[in-house]
Design a protein around this motif. Sequence first.
Motif, short mmCIF file in Angstrom:
data_model
loop_
_atom_site.label_atom_id
_atom_site.label_comp_id
_atom_site.label_asym_id
_atom_site.label_seq_id
_atom_site.Cartn_x
_atom_site.Cartn_y
_atom_site.Cartn_z
N TYR A 66 0.83 -1.20 0.00
CA TYR A 66 0.00 0.00 0.00
C TYR A 66 0.87 1.25 0.00
CZ TYR A 66 -4.53 -2.27 0.97
OH TYR A 66 -5.68 -2.99 0.89
N ALA A 67 0.35 2.33 -0.59
CA ALA A 67 1.07 3.60 -0.61
C ALA A 67 0.14 4.74 -0.23
CB ALA A 67 1.66 3.86 -1.99
N ILE A 68 0.61 5.62 0.62
CA ILE A 68 -0.13 6.84 0.93
C ILE A 68 0.07 7.79 -0.24
CG2 ILE A 68 -0.26 8.85 2.44
CD1 ILE A 68 0.51 7.07 4.76
N VAL A 69 -1.04 8.33 -0.78
CA VAL A 69 -0.95 9.10 -2.02
C VAL A 69 -1.31 10.57 -1.86
CG1 VAL A 69 -1.30 7.11 -3.53
CG2 VAL A 69 -3.29 8.35 -2.65
N SER A 70 -1.44 11.03 -0.64
CA SER A 70 -1.81 12.43 -0.44
C SER A 70 -1.30 12.91 0.90
CB SER A 70 -3.33 12.60 -0.51
OG SER A 70 -3.72 13.91 -0.14
N ASP A 71 -1.09 14.22 1.00
CA ASP A 71 -0.73 14.80 2.30
C ASP A 71 -1.98 15.21 3.08
OD1 ASP A 71 -1.58 17.04 0.93
OD2 ASP A 71 0.16 18.27 1.45
N ALA A 72 -3.15 14.78 2.62
CA ALA A 72 -4.40 14.98 3.36
C ALA A 72 -4.63 13.75 4.23
CB ALA A 72 -5.57 15.19 2.41
N CYS A 73 -5.04 13.96 5.47
CA CYS A 73 -5.25 12.85 6.39
C CYS A 73 -6.23 13.29 7.48
CB CYS A 73 -3.93 12.41 7.02
SG CYS A 73 -3.26 13.62 8.21
N ILE A 74 -6.55 12.37 8.38
CA ILE A 74 -7.29 12.70 9.59
C ILE A 74 -6.35 12.42 10.76
CG2 ILE A 74 -9.27 12.18 11.06
CD1 ILE A 74 -10.78 11.33 8.56
N ALA A 75 -5.98 13.46 11.46
CA ALA A 75 -5.04 13.33 12.56
C ALA A 75 -5.43 14.27 13.70
CB ALA A 75 -3.62 13.65 12.06
N CYS A 76 -4.67 14.20 14.77
CA CYS A 76 -4.83 15.17 15.85
C CYS A 76 -3.47 15.45 16.46
CB CYS A 76 -5.83 14.67 16.91
SG CYS A 76 -5.23 13.28 17.89
N ARG A 77 -3.36 16.60 17.09
CA ARG A 77 -2.11 17.00 17.75
C ARG A 77 -2.33 17.24 19.23
NH1 ARG A 77 1.07 21.08 13.58
NH2 ARG A 77 1.79 19.44 12.16
N GLY A 78 -3.39 16.68 19.75
CA GLY A 78 -3.79 16.85 21.13
C GLY A 78 -5.15 16.21 21.31
N HIS A 232 -6.68 17.61 12.72
CA HIS A 232 -5.61 18.15 11.89
C HIS A 232 -5.61 17.35 10.59
CE1 HIS A 232 -1.83 20.20 11.07
NE2 HIS A 232 -1.31 19.04 10.71
N PHE A 233 -5.59 18.02 9.46
CA PHE A 233 -5.83 17.35 8.18
C PHE A 233 -4.62 17.33 7.25
CE2 PHE A 233 -10.00 18.82 9.68
CZ PHE A 233 -10.72 17.62 9.63
N ILE A 234 -3.43 17.67 7.77
CA ILE A 234 -2.23 17.71 6.93
C ILE A 234 -1.22 16.68 7.43
CG2 ILE A 234 -0.30 19.13 6.14
CD1 ILE A 234 -2.13 21.58 6.50
N LEU A 235 -0.79 15.80 6.53
CA LEU A 235 0.18 14.76 6.86
C LEU A 235 1.58 15.32 6.62
CD1 LEU A 235 0.45 11.70 7.64
CD2 LEU A 235 0.63 11.25 5.19
N GLY A 236 2.15 15.89 7.66
CA GLY A 236 3.50 16.44 7.58
C GLY A 236 4.52 15.50 8.22
N PRO A 237 5.77 15.92 8.33
CA PRO A 237 6.82 15.07 8.91
C PRO A 237 6.50 14.59 10.33
CG PRO A 237 7.80 16.92 7.76
CD PRO A 237 6.32 17.19 7.80
#
Length: 270
Positions: A66-78, A232-237
Amino acid sequence: MQADSTIRVGAVSYLNTKPLVHGLAAAQSDIELVFDLPSRLADQLAAGDLDVALIPSVEFFQDPSYAIVSDACIACRGPVWSVKLFFRKPPAQVETLALDEGSRTSAALSKILLSERYGLKPQTMPLPIDSSLDSVDADAVLIIGDRAIHAPDEQFVEVWDLGQEWRAWSGKPFVFAAWVARPGFDTPQIAAALSSARDAGLEHLEEIAAAEAPQHRLTTQQCLTYLRDNLHFILGPDEENGLALFHAHAVQRGLAPPNDRWTRHDCETT
């Protein structure tokens, strides 16, 4: 998989997904957007019936191709607000754990945190999606979504917001879901389309919140706060490192297969 040039994209119709798919089908004429349950999306992606799907992190780990194909995601930072673990006993004394069947990723996260913080491996039992907390006699109960946002009437010894607990323990964001392509799918423009859809969703959060709030028994402001501040919707480092750390601990507990690409030198907890 269809023989024509249509790109079949699968997503769930949950509140936390709305900013990622806002106007996606309308803006990209060759995309057919399909909505289904997370587990079914994962199955359809594995079968090749979908080209790309927004699938839970644990499902992404299951296939090394599988490969992640976008820097859009569903995440949280807290605090994430919509994923909580309710304790009927102090966390250190938990022997039984009921797991919401709606999320295998949150179930894995619960097991990891209880193991890492207290050395626990509780006996688990399912909590069906349509069942209430009082239907299970467990020391701790994981619930997600609307049921987690609207606190149950029962009194609990302690409540963990799993986004907050993960951040406090690891120092890293937590990624709940990402856009993943089936093996062999290679259409570079999908990355731009999914990122653009995310950006458009973020620009229209107030509109999305106003439309979605009533059906989730929230005020527009509560809904907006959830989408804007809890998610948070951005898949960063940092998100990638959090995902790698989650994978490493999932592998240790037999919840995911090993994958060398997720072995990172910076995946230690802080």
